[in-house]
Each structure stands twice: as structure tokens, then as C-alpha cells.
Write a protein that holds these residues in place. Structure first.
Motif, PDB file in Angstrom:
ATOM      1  N   VAL A 152     -41.199  24.404 -66.380  1.00 42.33           N
ATOM      2  CA  VAL A 152     -42.015  25.388 -65.516  1.00 42.33           C
ATOM      3  C   VAL A 152     -42.336  26.636 -66.303  1.00 42.33           C
ATOM      4  N   ALA A 153     -41.434  27.078 -67.398  1.00 42.88           N
ATOM      5  CA  ALA A 153     -41.681  28.006 -68.558  1.00 42.88           C
ATOM      6  C   ALA A 153     -43.123  27.883 -69.038  1.00 42.88           C
ATOM      7  N   PHE A 154     -43.048  26.605 -69.738  1.00 39.89           N
ATOM      8  CA  PHE A 154     -44.179  26.130 -70.350  1.00 39.89           C
ATOM      9  C   PHE A 154     -45.452  26.198 -69.609  1.00 39.89           C
ATOM     10  N   LEU A 155     -45.415  25.628 -68.577  1.00 37.71           N
ATOM     11  CA  LEU A 155     -46.706  25.769 -67.798  1.00 37.71           C
ATOM     12  C   LEU A 155     -47.239  27.255 -67.099  1.00 37.71           C
ATOM     13  N   CYS A 156     -45.861  28.073 -66.987  1.00 35.54           N
ATOM     14  CA  CYS A 156     -46.130  29.555 -66.839  1.00 35.54           C
ATOM     15  C   CYS A 156     -46.826  30.142 -67.914  1.00 35.54           C
ATOM     16  N   ALA A 157     -46.456  29.693 -69.047  1.00 39.90           N
ATOM     17  CA  ALA A 157     -46.772  30.381 -70.283  1.00 39.90           C
ATOM     18  C   ALA A 157     -48.239  30.118 -70.695  1.00 39.90           C
ATOM     19  N   VAL A 158     -48.505  28.814 -70.686  1.00 41.90           N
ATOM     20  CA  VAL A 158     -49.705  28.337 -71.243  1.00 41.90           C
ATOM     21  C   VAL A 158     -51.107  28.911 -70.603  1.00 41.90           C
ATOM     22  N   PRO A 159     -51.186  29.291 -69.161  1.00 43.60           N
ATOM     23  CA  PRO A 159     -52.538  29.982 -69.092  1.00 43.60           C
ATOM     24  C   PRO A 159     -52.329  31.451 -69.406  1.00 43.60           C
ATOM     25  N   LEU A 160     -51.307  32.095 -69.274  1.00 45.42           N
ATOM     26  CA  LEU A 160     -51.207  33.495 -70.020  1.00 45.42           C
ATOM     27  C   LEU A 160     -51.583  33.309 -71.375  1.00 45.42           C
ATOM     28  N   LEU A 161     -51.117  32.591 -72.182  1.00 43.68           N
ATOM     29  CA  LEU A 161     -51.342  32.509 -73.546  1.00 43.68           C
ATOM     30  C   LEU A 161     -52.870  32.215 -73.847  1.00 43.68           C
ATOM     31  N   ILE A 162     -53.289  31.358 -73.056  1.00 39.60           N
ATOM     32  CA  ILE A 162     -54.866  30.922 -73.221  1.00 39.60           C
ATOM     33  C   ILE A 162     -55.701  32.322 -72.868  1.00 39.60           C
ATOM     34  N   TRP A 163     -55.233  33.140 -71.801  1.00 40.14           N
ATOM     35  CA  TRP A 163     -55.872  34.407 -71.472  1.00 40.14           C
ATOM     36  C   TRP A 163     -55.715  35.154 -72.559  1.00 40.14           C
ATOM     37  N   LEU A 164     -54.745  35.502 -73.300  1.00 37.85           N
ATOM     38  CA  LEU A 164     -54.327  36.273 -74.110  1.00 37.85           C
ATOM     39  C   LEU A 164     -55.050  35.938 -75.602  1.00 37.85           C
ATOM     40  N   GLN A 165     -55.145  34.745 -75.964  1.00 34.67           N
ATOM     41  CA  GLN A 165     -55.723  34.237 -77.155  1.00 34.67           C
ATOM     42  C   GLN A 165     -56.929  35.144 -77.625  1.00 34.67           C
ATOM     43  N   PRO A 166     -58.073  35.378 -76.827  1.00 36.36           N
ATOM     44  CA  PRO A 166     -59.102  36.221 -77.576  1.00 36.36           C
ATOM     45  C   PRO A 166     -58.656  37.626 -77.890  1.00 36.36           C
ATOM     46  N   TYR A 167     -57.764  38.289 -77.101  1.00 34.71           N
ATOM     47  CA  TYR A 167     -57.070  39.552 -77.487  1.00 34.71           C
ATOM     48  C   TYR A 167     -56.377  39.413 -78.861  1.00 34.71           C
ATOM     49  N   PHE A 168     -55.570  38.319 -78.852  1.00 32.53           N
ATOM     50  CA  PHE A 168     -54.584  38.008 -80.152  1.00 32.53           C
ATOM     51  C   PHE A 168     -55.592  38.011 -81.222  1.00 32.53           C
TER      52      PHE A 168
END
Length: 180
Positions: A152-168
Motif C-alpha cells: 500500500v505504501a508503494f501504491l500510495c507513493a508511486v502516483p505522488l512520485l510521478i507527480w513530483l518528478q517534473p518538479y524534482f
């Protein structure tokens, strides 16, 4: 046209990525060996005590900090490679020189995104894992909630990390411009 301007450098980008991965792995291996030796010596000297646990925690914390520092050390290599049209080893060398004394600045610049993603992942995993434990006993009571929480932690983090990747990536590029 601007997206395809890096295609002639694709081989160098792949080689640079490979070399950065190898160098990071080797430094991490060396630091891990050091941490294992420290923990082993602490266990020999102090047995199974609180002091041993404290030393082990400090060694693992130092290992994590070292791995982050090594990753940051090589983080500008691709920008240098594409911007200055140098070979892979030269880009890595220049990245090391550019990041000397600046690793902490980049770390602080990027840490907010990592903390946010971790918080969402842990919160999501905790909310789902609590009911899974239920009234089960033994292996099921201990291992299943951990596995479910991790998924669940992985599934919750993936969309957030995809969303944050351009900012990163944008933060890295801006830091590169600032550091030049």
C-alpha cells in the motif's frame, strides 16, 4: 526539435548513467562494509546492549548519509555532459568538482519532496495494515500486515512520485544553472 537535441549524445548519456551507477554501487559497498565492521566490533566489545544498538543506529545513519552524499556528488553529470559536450568520465569529474561544498544545498532543496512522498506512503500503509492484522496469530499476524503495508505504501507513493518528478527534475536543472 529541442527534445531531440540530446539524441546524438544518447550513447554518452547511457554510458554516464552506467558509470555513475557503478561508482555509486562501489562506494556504497565500501561504506556498507565499514558499517558492518563497526557494528561487529561494537557487538564484540559491548555485547547485546543498548550501547551496541546506539552504535549500530549511528553506523546505519552514517551509511545512509554517505549514500546520499555520493548520489548528490554525481547528480550533475548528465547536465554537464549535455551542456558542455564532454565525455562521460569528464562529466563525472566535473560533477564531483561542482558539487564539492554544495551537496547540502541540493539536499535541502530536494528533501521536501522526499518527506512528502514518504509521509503519504507511510500513512497509506498504516491505515490499510491495521485491520489486516485482526485476530490472526503467528506468521499471519506479523508478516501479512507488513507485506500489505509495504504494498500500500508503494501504491500510495508511486502516483505522488510521478507527480513530483517534473518538479524534482526542474529543481535539479535550476540548481545546475545556479551552480555554474
Amino acid at each position: 526539435g529541442r527534445l531531440a537535441c540530446a539524441l546524438p549524445q544518447l550513447g554518452w548519456v547511457l554510458l554516464t548513467g552506467f558509470l555513475v551507477t557503478v561508482f555509486t554501487f562501489l562506494w556504497t559497498l565500501l561504506m556498507t562494509l565499514g558499517a558492518v565492521v563497526v557494528i561487529f566490533l561494537a557487538t564484540l566489545l559491548f555485547g547485546n546492549s543498548f550501547l551496541t544498538s546506539l552504535i549500530a543506529f549511528a553506523a546505519l545513519l552514517a551509511l545512509a548519509a554517505g549514500v546520499i552524499a555520493i548520489s548528490l556528488r554525481y547528480s550533475m553529470a548528465n547536465y554537464i555532459l549535455l551542456d558542455e559536450r564532454v565525455d562521460a568520465l569528464e562529466a563525472i569529474s566535473r560533477s564531483k568538482a561542482m558539487m564539492r561544498g554544495r551537496k547540502w544545498h541540493l539536499f535541502v532543496y530536494l528533501i521536501v519532496m522526499v518527506v512528502l512522498a514518504t509521509g503519504v506512503a507511510v500513512a497509506g500503509g498504516t491505515v490499510i495494515a491495521i485491520p489486516v492484522g485482526g485476530s490472526a496469530t503467528g506468521f499471519t499476524a506479523v508478516v501479512v500486515p507488513i507485506i500489505v503495508a509495504g504494498l500500500v505504501a508503494f501504491l500510495c507513493a508511486v502516483p505522488l512520485l510521478i507527480w513530483l518528478q517534473p518538479y524534482f527534475t526542474g529543481a535539479h536543472a535550476k540548481f545546475y544553472d545556479w551552480s555554474r
